[in-house]
Design a protein around this motif. Structure first.
Motif, PDB file in Angstrom:
ATOM      1  N   ASP A  36      -0.285  -4.540 -10.224  1.00  0.00           N
ATOM      2  CA  ASP A  36       1.210  -4.360 -10.153  1.00  0.00           C
ATOM      3  C   ASP A  36       1.473  -4.785  -8.861  1.00  0.00           C
ATOM      4  OD1 ASP A  36       1.809  -4.793 -12.882  1.00  0.00           O
ATOM      5  OD2 ASP A  36       2.100  -2.734 -13.231  1.00  0.00           O
ATOM      6  N   HIS A  39      11.308  -7.751 -11.731  1.00  0.00           N
ATOM      7  CA  HIS A  39      10.972  -6.134 -12.123  1.00  0.00           C
ATOM      8  C   HIS A  39      12.382  -5.269 -11.973  1.00  0.00           C
ATOM      9  CE1 HIS A  39       6.824  -6.898 -11.310  1.00  0.00           C
ATOM     10  NE2 HIS A  39       7.120  -7.347 -10.051  1.00  0.00           N
ATOM     11  N   ARG A  66       6.138   1.777 -11.353  1.00  0.00           N
ATOM     12  CA  ARG A  66       7.651   1.271 -11.389  1.00  0.00           C
ATOM     13  C   ARG A  66       8.534   1.474 -10.069  1.00  0.00           C
ATOM     14  NH1 ARG A  66      10.556   3.487 -14.983  1.00  0.00           N
ATOM     15  NH2 ARG A  66       9.437   5.195 -15.386  1.00  0.00           N
ATOM     16  N   GLN A  67       7.804   1.317  -9.331  1.00  0.00           N
ATOM     17  CA  GLN A  67       8.760   1.157  -8.039  1.00  0.00           C
ATOM     18  C   GLN A  67       8.224   0.142  -6.955  1.00  0.00           C
ATOM     19  OE1 GLN A  67       9.442   5.175  -6.463  1.00  0.00           O
ATOM     20  NE2 GLN A  67       9.093   4.412  -4.425  1.00  0.00           N
ATOM     21  N   ASP A 121      13.417  -2.936 -13.990  1.00  0.00           N
ATOM     22  CA  ASP A 121      13.523  -1.730 -14.292  1.00  0.00           C
ATOM     23  C   ASP A 121      12.597  -0.949 -13.086  1.00  0.00           C
ATOM     24  OD1 ASP A 121      10.734  -2.699 -14.795  1.00  0.00           O
ATOM     25  OD2 ASP A 121       9.998  -1.445 -16.392  1.00  0.00           O
ATOM     26  N   TRP A 122      12.431  -1.543 -11.988  1.00  0.00           N
ATOM     27  CA  TRP A 122      11.703  -0.579 -10.976  1.00  0.00           C
ATOM     28  C   TRP A 122      12.644  -0.148 -10.234  1.00  0.00           C
ATOM     29  CZ3 TRP A 122       7.005  -3.700  -8.595  1.00  0.00           C
ATOM     30  CH2 TRP A 122       5.871  -3.776  -9.251  1.00  0.00           C
TER      31      TRP A 122
END
Length: 300
Positions: free
Chosen positions: A241, A278, A191-192, A280-281
């Motif tokens: 991802d 994305h 998530r980044q 939420d990244w």
């Protein structure tokens, strides 16, 4: 390197109390989503235990070493680091005499050539970081291998694989075949947005094109468990991802390469697209550096 390379105000402390087993005799000390704290691994066999990464500076590394000695229960200790960046490797001095430290040749060269510069840069990130880096001595590996090394821990063989230039020149993946576990370092984050240490003229070794090729190969291996450099432990979806993000970043940069608009306009357009994909990244500041890196590769 975390998503806060340009500024860091929180205390980057490793908390060993959060360690959890993700497979038989394979533990992760999680980063807890704290800036400049990596996920740290312990991999055990019948007679030896391998520690993967040290945390930022001697204080963090001492906590990791004490935990590892207790966990090993008399088994021999080894240490390896996924790459040379400070929160992953700048605690290795603490392990001297207690563990055998081994890395690939390119990473050893990174430590020698770039180590002092990165130490100075990270000390400028704020007092909490500088405090953890007090007393750092750049580590000297005990064992330097070429492209691959098989480490026998007793009833379990761990594979250390140099990937070639990607996030850094000396990236290394650590796999535990019998458990289906892969430690990727900063080749993969959860998530980044991918961390591009693109700092011309001081450091331009990151390669988005080669990074994409590396992650494609890793994704094809389909490990059961993936331990990213930062963020939550997951499965093969983490590799997919990163692969898909790097591919899209490459495609969008390449598509715009011959356009009349400025690079800044390209960056703004690509950033908007990536954030939309994305939302939420974390680490949005790395998108622009990724575009700049790929622009240089396309031009070159």
């Amino acid at each position: 390197m975390s998503d806060a390379v340009l500024s860091a105000s929180s205390e980057p402390l490793v908390h060993v109390a959060g360690a959890r087993e993700i497979a038989r005799d394979v533990l992760v000390i999680p980063d807890r989503r704290v800036q400049l704290v990596p996920n740290i691994g312990l991999i055990g066999g019948e007679h030896s235990v391998l520690v993967v990464d040290t945390g930022l500076g001697p204080g963090n590394a001492r906590r990791v070493l004490d935990f590892a000695l207790d966990y090993a229960g008399g088994r021999e200790l080894y240490l390896t680091t996924t790459h040379f960046h400070p929160e992953h490797a700048y605690g290795a001095q603490v392990f001297a005499g207690a563990a055998t430290y081994l890395v690939n040749r390119a990473q050893a060269e990174d430590l020698t050539v770039k180590g002092a510069g990165y130490l100075e840069m990270f000390r400028g990130l704020g007092e909490p970081v500088a405090r953890q880096l007090a007393g750092v001595e750049l580590p000297r590996p005990d064992v330097v291998y070429g492209q691959a090394h098989r480490l026998d821990l007793g009833g379990r063989v761990v594979h250390l694989q140099a990937t070639g230039r990607a996030h850094s020149r000396g990236d290394q993946v650590v796999t535990v075949p019998d458990a289906g576990v892969m430690f990727t370092g900063d080749l993969v984050e959860a998530r980044q947005f991918a961390i591009f240490p693109w700092f011309p003229p001081h450091d331009i070794d990151v390669s988005g094109t080669r990074w994409l090729a590396v992650v494609r190969r890793l994704a094809a291996e389909a490990p059961r468990v993936v331990v990213p450099g930062h963020g939550e432990v997951g499965g093969p979806r983490l590799l997919a991802d990163v692969r898909d993000y790097l591919q899209l970043l490459w495609d969008e940069t390449w598509m715009r390469r011959a356009g009349a608009a400025s690079e800044q306009t390209h960056v703004e357009e690509i950033e908007a697209l990536m954030v939309q994909r994305h939302p939420d990244w974390s680490g949005r500041e790395w998108i622009a550096k990724g575009v700049a890196c790929l622009c240089a590769e396309h031009t070159g």
